[in-house]
Design a protein around this motif. Structure first.
Motif, mmCIF file in Angstrom:
data_model
loop_
_atom_site.group_PDB
_atom_site.id
_atom_site.type_symbol
_atom_site.label_atom_id
_atom_site.label_comp_id
_atom_site.label_asym_id
_atom_site.label_seq_id
_atom_site.Cartn_x
_atom_site.Cartn_y
_atom_site.Cartn_z
ATOM 1 N N LEU A 1 0.848 -1.183 0.000
ATOM 2 C CA LEU A 1 0.000 0.000 0.000
ATOM 3 C C LEU A 1 0.886 1.235 0.000
ATOM 4 C CD1 LEU A 1 -2.759 -0.996 2.594
ATOM 5 C CD2 LEU A 1 -2.992 -0.825 0.129
ATOM 6 N N LEU A 2 0.721 2.085 -1.006
ATOM 7 C CA LEU A 2 1.519 3.295 -1.118
ATOM 8 C C LEU A 2 0.651 4.513 -0.855
ATOM 9 C CD1 LEU A 2 3.659 2.656 -4.342
ATOM 10 C CD2 LEU A 2 4.352 2.392 -1.962
ATOM 11 N N PRO A 3 1.157 5.483 -0.093
ATOM 12 C CA PRO A 3 0.422 6.740 0.060
ATOM 13 C C PRO A 3 0.374 7.470 -1.281
ATOM 14 C CG PRO A 3 2.610 6.908 1.034
ATOM 15 C CD PRO A 3 2.426 5.474 0.653
ATOM 16 N N SER A 4 -0.570 8.394 -1.421
ATOM 17 C CA SER A 4 -0.804 9.027 -2.715
ATOM 18 C C SER A 4 0.373 9.849 -3.199
ATOM 19 C CB SER A 4 -2.051 9.921 -2.633
ATOM 20 O OG SER A 4 -1.889 10.917 -1.643
ATOM 21 N N GLU A 5 1.268 10.293 -2.270
ATOM 22 C CA GLU A 5 2.391 11.125 -2.700
ATOM 23 C C GLU A 5 3.567 10.320 -3.237
ATOM 24 O OE1 GLU A 5 2.880 10.603 1.821
ATOM 25 O OE2 GLU A 5 1.259 10.971 0.384
ATOM 26 N N LEU A 6 3.491 8.984 -3.196
ATOM 27 C CA LEU A 6 4.570 8.140 -3.703
ATOM 28 C C LEU A 6 4.085 7.307 -4.880
ATOM 29 C CD1 LEU A 6 6.163 6.761 -0.389
ATOM 30 C CD2 LEU A 6 6.965 8.668 -1.792
ATOM 31 N N SER A 7 4.980 7.127 -5.850
ATOM 32 C CA SER A 7 4.681 6.233 -6.962
ATOM 33 C C SER A 7 5.834 5.254 -7.126
ATOM 34 C CB SER A 7 4.477 7.024 -8.262
ATOM 35 O OG SER A 7 5.668 7.670 -8.659
ATOM 36 N N LEU A 8 5.504 4.052 -7.563
ATOM 37 C CA LEU A 8 6.493 2.994 -7.758
ATOM 38 C C LEU A 8 7.185 3.193 -9.106
ATOM 39 C CD1 LEU A 8 7.670 0.248 -6.739
ATOM 40 C CD2 LEU A 8 5.867 -0.846 -8.095
ATOM 41 N N GLN A 9 8.522 3.243 -9.085
ATOM 42 C CA GLN A 9 9.298 3.430 -10.304
ATOM 43 C C GLN A 9 9.961 2.148 -10.788
ATOM 44 O OE1 GLN A 9 9.446 6.641 -11.999
ATOM 45 N NE2 GLN A 9 7.663 6.588 -10.634
ATOM 46 N N GLY A 10 10.263 1.262 -9.870
ATOM 47 C CA GLY A 10 10.915 0.030 -10.287
ATOM 48 C C GLY A 10 11.003 -0.978 -9.162
ATOM 49 N N VAL A 11 11.172 -2.258 -9.535
ATOM 50 C CA VAL A 11 11.287 -3.351 -8.570
ATOM 51 C C VAL A 11 12.423 -4.257 -9.021
ATOM 52 C CG1 VAL A 11 10.131 -5.301 -7.469
ATOM 53 C CG2 VAL A 11 8.797 -3.292 -8.112
ATOM 54 N N ARG A 12 13.341 -4.541 -8.087
ATOM 55 C CA ARG A 12 14.381 -5.541 -8.342
ATOM 56 C C ARG A 12 14.208 -6.658 -7.330
ATOM 57 N NH1 ARG A 12 17.821 -1.211 -8.033
ATOM 58 N NH2 ARG A 12 18.920 -2.168 -6.275
ATOM 59 N N THR B 1 12.027 1.008 -5.881
ATOM 60 C CA THR B 1 12.421 2.387 -6.147
ATOM 61 C C THR B 1 11.155 3.227 -6.231
ATOM 62 O OG1 THR B 1 14.333 1.636 -7.423
ATOM 63 C CG2 THR B 1 13.641 3.927 -7.716
ATOM 64 N N LEU B 2 11.056 4.199 -5.330
ATOM 65 C CA LEU B 2 9.863 5.029 -5.233
ATOM 66 C C LEU B 2 10.190 6.471 -5.603
ATOM 67 C CD1 LEU B 2 8.514 3.718 -1.793
ATOM 68 C CD2 LEU B 2 7.933 2.878 -4.073
ATOM 69 N N LEU B 3 9.195 7.176 -6.148
ATOM 70 C CA LEU B 3 9.354 8.573 -6.494
ATOM 71 C C LEU B 3 8.344 9.368 -5.688
ATOM 72 C CD1 LEU B 3 10.529 10.831 -8.323
ATOM 73 C CD2 LEU B 3 8.649 10.356 -9.904
ATOM 74 N N ARG B 4 8.849 10.427 -5.035
ATOM 75 C CA ARG B 4 7.949 11.300 -4.284
ATOM 76 C C ARG B 4 7.438 12.391 -5.225
ATOM 77 N NH1 ARG B 4 7.321 11.887 1.019
ATOM 78 N NH2 ARG B 4 9.284 10.779 1.444
ATOM 79 N N ARG B 5 6.125 12.461 -5.356
ATOM 80 C CA ARG B 5 5.541 13.453 -6.230
ATOM 81 C C ARG B 5 5.660 14.844 -5.603
ATOM 82 N NH1 ARG B 5 1.227 9.418 -6.628
ATOM 83 N NH2 ARG B 5 1.379 8.367 -8.658
ATOM 84 N N PRO B 6 5.852 15.876 -6.424
ATOM 85 C CA PRO B 6 5.893 17.251 -5.879
ATOM 86 C C PRO B 6 4.623 17.583 -5.138
ATOM 87 C CG PRO B 6 6.639 17.211 -8.163
ATOM 88 C CD PRO B 6 6.072 15.851 -7.875
ATOM 89 N N PRO B 7 4.689 18.378 -4.071
ATOM 90 C CA PRO B 7 3.510 18.692 -3.265
ATOM 91 C C PRO B 7 2.384 19.339 -4.045
ATOM 92 C CG PRO B 7 5.515 19.386 -2.151
ATOM 93 C CD PRO B 7 5.919 18.974 -3.520
ATOM 94 N N ASN B 8 2.707 20.103 -5.112
ATOM 95 C CA ASN B 8 1.646 20.789 -5.837
ATOM 96 C C ASN B 8 0.831 19.884 -6.736
ATOM 97 O OD1 ASN B 8 3.579 20.325 -7.747
ATOM 98 N ND2 ASN B 8 3.674 22.436 -8.519
ATOM 99 N N GLU B 9 1.214 18.601 -6.862
ATOM 100 C CA GLU B 9 0.433 17.661 -7.646
ATOM 101 C C GLU B 9 -0.726 17.127 -6.803
ATOM 102 O OE1 GLU B 9 3.737 15.960 -10.784
ATOM 103 O OE2 GLU B 9 2.779 14.604 -9.375
#
Length: 336
Positions: free
Chosen positions: A303-314, A328-336
């Protein structure tokens, strides 16, 4: 403008042909006093008029060959009287009551007057089948003694099967609370298709996207698909089925997209207009709740919070059976 009122009421008993249950037709309309009228208006009428329950009569070749539509048009044109049309409706229902799960029940045909129609009013025919009787306790007072007895009856606030057929146009409001197994009320008896509204269309779009996401086996590709869809919904005011279909075809075969849309159309009773814009924010919010659970392979989801997106899995699996996953997770900018 006139207030809605109950003009006439007829009651018939409809059985199941497969069990040899017979049709019992009343030979006169029922008297309706003020108390009964108030219950019908507050229960049956109020409980069925909703955009979520709006359907439209149809027929594959000619709408006039839709039997229920044809009967009711004859009544509204004055070619059939009320009792006659109620009996034809009952016969039509009996003819389509053959599935073993269909129960015997009381059919109430109600003539409403004063229903809103623009700045004017119109009539409507209510058709309600009661398959489940409610049990009640009644208190009986005699002198200084109170007794309790049992009674069984129809609860007009709990509609088993219902339809409201309007005088002007092929619109019909319909509900089938017990129809998960047979669907005969909408498909066979009424022969009606759902009229899409924004809410149901948006929900249908989300279910299609969710199905397509599940069709993507690679977790990284699935994450990219979700990010692209969510970004589109964040940046646009409206999104169309054609836009999301084109986006999905970059990740799954075109026939998968067509199949997902066809399955949803069968489930909802209507097909999405490919070029119709749906509120992007409504779609985004539904998807955000649905897509917080992300598959990372090996039957594992996080379960990922809305401000994080999955970029990759090894993943790595050593000789001792130990599985290591690196996300590998990417934090979305706050203004999104």
């Amino acid at each position: 403008m006139d207030e809605p009122s109950v003009e006439r009421l007829a009651v018939h008993r409809v059985g199941n042909l497969s069990r040899g249950e017979r049709l019992q037709l009343s030979d006169r309309a029922t008297e309706v006093d003020e108390a009964v009228s108030d219950l019908i208006l507050a229960g049956y009428l109020k409980g069925i008029v909703s955009d979520k329950r709006k359907y439209q009569f149809f027929h594959e070749s000619d709408l006039n060959q839709n039997e229920l539509y044809h009967f009711t048009r004859q009544f509204f044109r004055g070619e059939l009287d009320f009792l006659a049309v109620s009996q034809r409706i009952a016969r039509h229902l009996q003819a389509h009551s053959q599935h073993p799960n269909i129960r015997e029940g009381d059919l109430l045909v109600i003539l409403f007057n004063g229903l809103p129609y623009g700045e004017d009013t119109q009539r409507g025919l209510g058709v309600f089948k009661s398959e489940v009787r409610d049990d009640f306790l009644t208190v009986i007072e005699s002198a200084n003694v109170f007794d309790v007895s049992h009674a069984s009856g129809i609860n007009p606030r709990l509609i088993d099967k219902g339809a409201l057929i309007l005088e002007n146009g092929p619109t019909v409001y319909a509900v089938d609370r017990l129809g998960n197994q047979t669907k005969f009320w909408l498909d066979d008896f009424l022969k009606a298709l759902r009229v899409p509204d924004t809410g149901s269309s948006s929900k249908m779009m989300v279910e299609v996207l969710d199905q397509l996401s599940d069709d993507i086996d690679d977790p990284s590709a699935q994450a990219r698909f979700k990010d692209e869809v969510l970004t589109l919904c964040r940046e646009e005011t409206d999104v169309s089925p054609r836009q999301v279909a084109a986006m999905a075809e970059k990740f799954v075969p075109r026939e998968h997209v067509s199949q997902a849309l066809d399955n949803a159309a069968e489930s909802y009773g209507f097909a999405l207009d490919h070029d119709a814009g749906l509120p992007a924010q409504r779609v985004f919010k539904r998807l955000e709740r649905t897509w917080s659970k992300v598959g990372v392979g090996h039957g594992i989801s996080v379960l990922l919070p809305s401000e994080l997106s999955l970029q990759g899995v090894r993943s790595s699996d050593d000789d001792e059976g130990e599985l290591t996953l690196t996300l590998t997770l990417l934090r979305r900018p706050p203004n999104e």
